[in-house]
Motif scaffolding. Structure first.
Motif, PDB file in Angstrom:
ATOM      1  N   GLY A 164      -5.333 -13.459   2.243  1.00  0.00           N
ATOM      2  CA  GLY A 164      -5.607 -12.881   0.982  1.00  0.00           C
ATOM      3  C   GLY A 164      -4.295 -12.239   0.176  1.00  0.00           C
ATOM      4  N   VAL A 165      -4.277 -12.487  -1.230  1.00  0.00           N
ATOM      5  CA  VAL A 165      -3.436 -12.176  -1.799  1.00  0.00           C
ATOM      6  C   VAL A 165      -2.870 -10.441  -1.935  1.00  0.00           C
ATOM      7  CG1 VAL A 165      -4.573 -11.338  -3.969  1.00  0.00           C
ATOM      8  CG2 VAL A 165      -2.460 -12.420  -4.240  1.00  0.00           C
ATOM      9  N   SER A 166      -3.741  -9.493  -1.540  1.00  0.00           N
ATOM     10  CA  SER A 166      -3.023  -8.299  -1.357  1.00  0.00           C
ATOM     11  C   SER A 166      -1.820  -8.079  -0.421  1.00  0.00           C
ATOM     12  CB  SER A 166      -4.202  -7.412  -1.024  1.00  0.00           C
ATOM     13  OG  SER A 166      -5.037  -7.443   0.278  1.00  0.00           O
ATOM     14  N   GLY A 167      -1.850  -9.107   0.546  1.00  0.00           N
ATOM     15  CA  GLY A 167      -0.889  -9.021   1.568  1.00  0.00           C
ATOM     16  C   GLY A 167       0.732  -9.264   0.994  1.00  0.00           C
ATOM     17  N   ALA A 168       0.584  -9.805  -0.194  1.00  0.00           N
ATOM     18  CA  ALA A 168       1.941  -9.816  -0.937  1.00  0.00           C
ATOM     19  C   ALA A 168       2.458  -8.571  -1.954  1.00  0.00           C
ATOM     20  CB  ALA A 168       1.866 -11.271  -2.032  1.00  0.00           C
TER      21      ALA A 168
END
Length: 342
Positions: free
Chosen positions: A179-183
Motif C-alpha cells: 500500500g501507498v502509506s509505505g512511501a
C-alpha cells in the motif's frame, strides 16, 4: 508503573500509528512529540483523527527535555535518524523505525543508502528488530533497529524454511504488493490520486530495492552461506497492507508443517490451514501477520503467501512490541486490537 515515551517524527504516518497504539497502552504515557516543519502545532491539527486524545504540542527535538523520558521512538528519515540518535542521552532506550541501524556492515549501508554511516559505534550496538527471531537480544538491548516493512513480510514467509532446509535456497522469488502509506507522507507526484489510482505498477525492478539488503543479510546468516532472492515490489492503490507471494521449490506439505511448527507459539503470527491463503483485508490495522502455504500444480513447487499491515506489524506495531520487551512489559500490551473489517 507508567513509562514516559517520546516520539520523534510524530507528524508522519508511523508516528501517528505509534500514537494510535500507545493511546490505549496501560503502561505508557506520551510526554513529548517532535516534528520539524510542524513544530508548535497541536496533533489535532496535523492528524484530526487523534483530536480526542490529550497530547503534547509538537516541538523541535532540541527543545525536548529527555531527563523524564524512559524510551524514545525515532520515526525519522534515514541519515537524519543516526544524527539525532547520536545526540540522545547515552543510557536512553531507543527504538528506531528508520533504516539507519538495520544493516550490521557499514559498507553495506554505504552501498544501499549512498552515504557512509556516521554512527558506526551505534550501528554495531543495535539489535535487529524482527521480534519473533531476536526476542532475547531485544529484551536486553538499548537500541533496536526496526525492520523494513517489506523485509519483515518476506522474512516471516521464509526464515523458518531456510533454517530447516525445507526449500531450494537458490530458487526463491518474492513478488510483493504494498500500500501507498509505505512511501511516507511527503508529497510526491507519483503518489497523487490521479497518478496512482486505478492502476498498479512494479518499482525498483531488477534488484535495486533497499530492503534487499536486509534479505541478503538475514537469509545468508541463517543459511551460513550467501543467499540472494529475486524480489520485485509493486505499488497498489491502497492505503495499507503488504501481500508477499513467495515462490519456492520443495515439498508443499513439509513447507506448511515447518511454518506451522515454527509459529505455533507466536501470538501475532497466524499460519492458515494448508491450502488457504491470506488477504491484507484480514489484517488491516492490526499487529497480526497471516501466512498460507499452497501446493503448486507443478510437483516439487509451492507458494507461500504472507500478509500484514505495513504501518502496524511492519513498522509501528513491531516497534511497540519491541519496546514492551525492552521495558520488561508483556510483549502484547497495546497490540491485541482486532483487525478492522470491512
Amino acid at each position: 508503573m507508567t513509562h514516559n515515551i517520546a516520539i520523534l517524527g510524530a507528524s508522519g504516518y508511523t508516528g501517528a500509528e505509534l500514537i494510535r497504539l500507545i493511546a490505549t497502552h496501560p503502561s505508557m504515557t506520551i510526554v513529548a512529540l517532535s516534528a520539524d516543519r510542524k513544530a508548535g502545532m497541536a496533533m489535532a491539527d496535523v492528524f484530526p483523527h487523534l483530536r480526542h486524545l490529550s497530547l503534547p504540542i509538537l516541538q523541535k527535538i532540541d527543545d525536548i527535555d529527555f531527563s523524564c523520558v524512559d524510551l524514545v521512538f525515532c520515526a525519522l528519515p534515514h541519515v537524519t535518524s543516526q544524527a539525532v540518535i547520536s545526540n540522545l542521552p547515552a543510557d536512553m532506550k531507543i527504538v528506531d523505525l528508520s533504516a539507519d541501524f538495520r544493516l550490521r556492515d557499514p559498507d553495506d549501508y554505504k552501498k544501499w543508502y549512498g552515504k557512509p554511516h556516521a554512527a558506526t559505534d551505534l550501528q554495531s550496538e543495535a539489535v535487529y528488530g524482527l521480534t519473533e527471531f531476536y526476542r532475547d537480544q531485544i529484551t536486553s538491548a538499548r537500541l533496536v533497529a526496526g525492520t523494513g516493512c517489506n523485509a519483515a513480510t518476506g522474512q516471516y514467509a521464509l526464515r523458518p524454511l531456510i533454517k530447516a532446509g525445507a526449500i531450494d535456497l537458490d530458487n526463491i522469488i518474492i513478488d510483493l504488493k504494498t500500500g501507498v502509506s509505505g512511501a511516507g507522507r511527503s508529497l510526491k507526484e507519483n503518489l497523487l490520486h490521479a497518478e496512482l489510482s486505478e492502476g498498479a505498477h512494479a518499482y525498483s525492478v531488477g534488484g535495486v530495492h533497499r530492503h534487499l539488503a536486509e534479505f541478503d543479510q538475514e537469509f545468508s546468516a541463517i543459511a551460513g552461506r550467501e543467499i540472494k532472492v529475486q524480489f520485485t515490489p509493486h505499488l497498489l492503490p491502497a492505503n495499507r497492507g503488504i501481500l508477499a507471494t513467495v515462490y519456492v521449490q520443495g515439498d508443499a506439505e513439509k513447507i506448511y508443517q515447518t511454518l506451522s511448527d515454527a509459529y505455533a507459539n507466536e501470538v501475532f503470527i497466524e499460519v492458515l490451514p494448508f491450502g488457504q491463503h491470506p488477504s491484507t483485508r484480514h489484517v488491516r490495522g492490526s499487529n497480526f501477520c497471516h501466512i498460507g502455504a499452497v501446493a503448486d500444480r507443478i510437483e516439487g513447487r509451492a507458494v507461500v503467501i504472507a500478509a500484514l499491515d505495513n504501518l502496524t506489524k511492519g513498522s509501528s506495531g513491531q516497534a511497540l512490541q519491541n519496546a514492551n520487551l525492552m521495558l520488561n512489559l508483556d510483549e502484547t500490551m497495546g497490540l491485541m486490537m482486532v483487525p478492522v473489517f470491512p
